[in-house]
Design an enzyme around this catalytic site. Structure first.
Site, short mmCIF file in Angstrom:
data_model
loop_
_atom_site.label_atom_id
_atom_site.label_comp_id
_atom_site.label_asym_id
_atom_site.label_seq_id
_atom_site.Cartn_x
_atom_site.Cartn_y
_atom_site.Cartn_z
N CYS A 72 164.46 44.81 97.07
CA CYS A 72 164.14 43.77 96.10
C CYS A 72 165.08 43.78 94.89
O CYS A 72 165.56 42.72 94.46
CB CYS A 72 162.69 43.93 95.63
SG CYS A 72 162.23 45.63 95.20
N HIS A 91 160.72 42.17 88.57
CA HIS A 91 161.67 43.24 88.25
C HIS A 91 162.70 42.73 87.24
O HIS A 91 163.18 41.59 87.35
CB HIS A 91 162.42 43.70 89.50
CG HIS A 91 161.59 44.47 90.47
ND1 HIS A 91 160.28 44.84 90.24
CD2 HIS A 91 161.90 44.96 91.71
CE1 HIS A 91 159.83 45.53 91.28
NE2 HIS A 91 160.79 45.61 92.19
#
Length: 334
Positions: A129, A245
């Site tokens: 990710c 994130h």
């Protein structure tokens, strides 16, 4: 594209759920769908396009007649079952780390290296990710000025560690606010009101002192960008954020590129949204990226410590572009 028979392995997990959401939202041409999970999920049903679909137990024979399978069931499961799927003529898009560095398996971010899909042999890997959101932003700059070195620090959301991790964070926040000792089961230390410089939660550190998550960013970046000469150093940190994130990225380029030119290039890059007006407190944040498919970049500035450097702040939804959306985008190209 003609309608496809699709399977989602790991359908009951956080990313599996987002995969169903992306298939539905992007109107992927699904002829029929199979939802697969472990024995623990037997008897559950999930909703897809208004219909209740029963969850089936994942077996070696689950993929007969299936054309595309999206896997998000963990590395061990992918290693075991993806070859059976490929043998049955199904194309697997796998979200685990199991196949990413296999030289016979393309590691794909469609905005960066979609052409690598062409040489798949039945399995295509979805990158980590944190790597995905970084390379989406870096590739246009690399094409313009050739990136020689990357130093990245990540601030990774708890949802990246799964449903149990989110529950642990919620329980710990409540405990701390009630002056009780937080209980740690998923993480090695409390995640509530804390930052943990270790990902994953256990067996993280390698012989060189980097964690396996950090080495994923090092190795995957080179493979996706198609350039082993790029030097990468990463520090990955778990922070008490639900979803999204964030990354502080410093790059050194072969040819100087100004911050203004970088903004211009990135404003035209597919999948990238530039939010860069710090004077008015406009910059990417996790709370704004959550639920969105784009990768956001801001705080673009020239590095005052070197003549050919840039600093950037990159944010994206780790469950969408960082996982489910990227997988579905790959499937759309097949």
């Amino acid at each position: 594209m003609t309608p496809k028979v699709v399977a989602v392995a790991g359908a009951t997990g956080l990313v599996g759920n987002r995969m169903l959401q992306m298939l539905e939202e992007r109107d992927f041409p699904v002829k029929s769908i199979k939802l697969l999970a472990s024995e623990r999920s037997k008897g559950k049903t999930l909703t897809f396009r208004g219909e209740q679909i029963p969850v089936e137990v994942l077996t070696e024979d689950s993929f007969k007649g299936v054309e595309i399978a999206l896997f998000s069931a963990g590395g061990g499961t992918s290693k075991k079952y993806a070859p059976f799927a490929a043998k049955d003529g199904c194309v697997v898009v796998d979200n685990s780390s199991a196949w990413r560095m296999d030289p016979d398996v393309p590691l794909v971010v469609p905005e960066v290296n979609a052409e690598d899909i062409k040489w798949h042999k039945g399995i295509i890997a979805n990158p980590n990710c944190s790597t995905i959101q970084m390379v989406v932003v870096l590739k246009p700059i690399h094409d313009a000025a050739k990136i020689e070195r990357v130093v990245v620090s990540t601030y990774q959301a708890v949802s990246g560690a799964g449903v149990k991790a989110l529950a642990e964070m919620r329980d710990q926040i409540t405990a701390v606010l009630e002056n009780r000792e937080p209980v740690c089961k998923v993480f090695p230390h409390p995640i509530a009101f804390n930052c943990i410089p270790q990902i994953p939660q256990s067996d993280a550190f390698t012989e060189n002192g980097y964690t396996s998550e950090e080495m994923k960013m090092v190795n995957e970046t080179k493979k996706i960008m198609g350039d082993d000469s790029i030097r990468v150093s990463a520090t990955t940190v778990r922070v008490p954020v639900h979803t999204g994130h964030s990354e502080s990225v410093n790059i050194e380029t072969q040819r100087k590129i100004t911050a203004a030119k970088a903004r211009e290039i990135l404003s035209l890059a597919p999948g990238v949204v530039v939010l860069d007006d710090p004077a008015n407190q406009v910059y990417p944040m996790a709370i704004h990226a959550a639920g969105k498919g784009e990768t956001f970049v801001g705080r673009i500035r020239e590095d005052i410590s070197q003549s050919r450097g840039l600093d950037l702040w990159i944010v994206s939804d780790n469950l969408l572009k960082g996982a489910a959306l990227n997988a579905v985008q790959i499937a759309e190209i097949l």
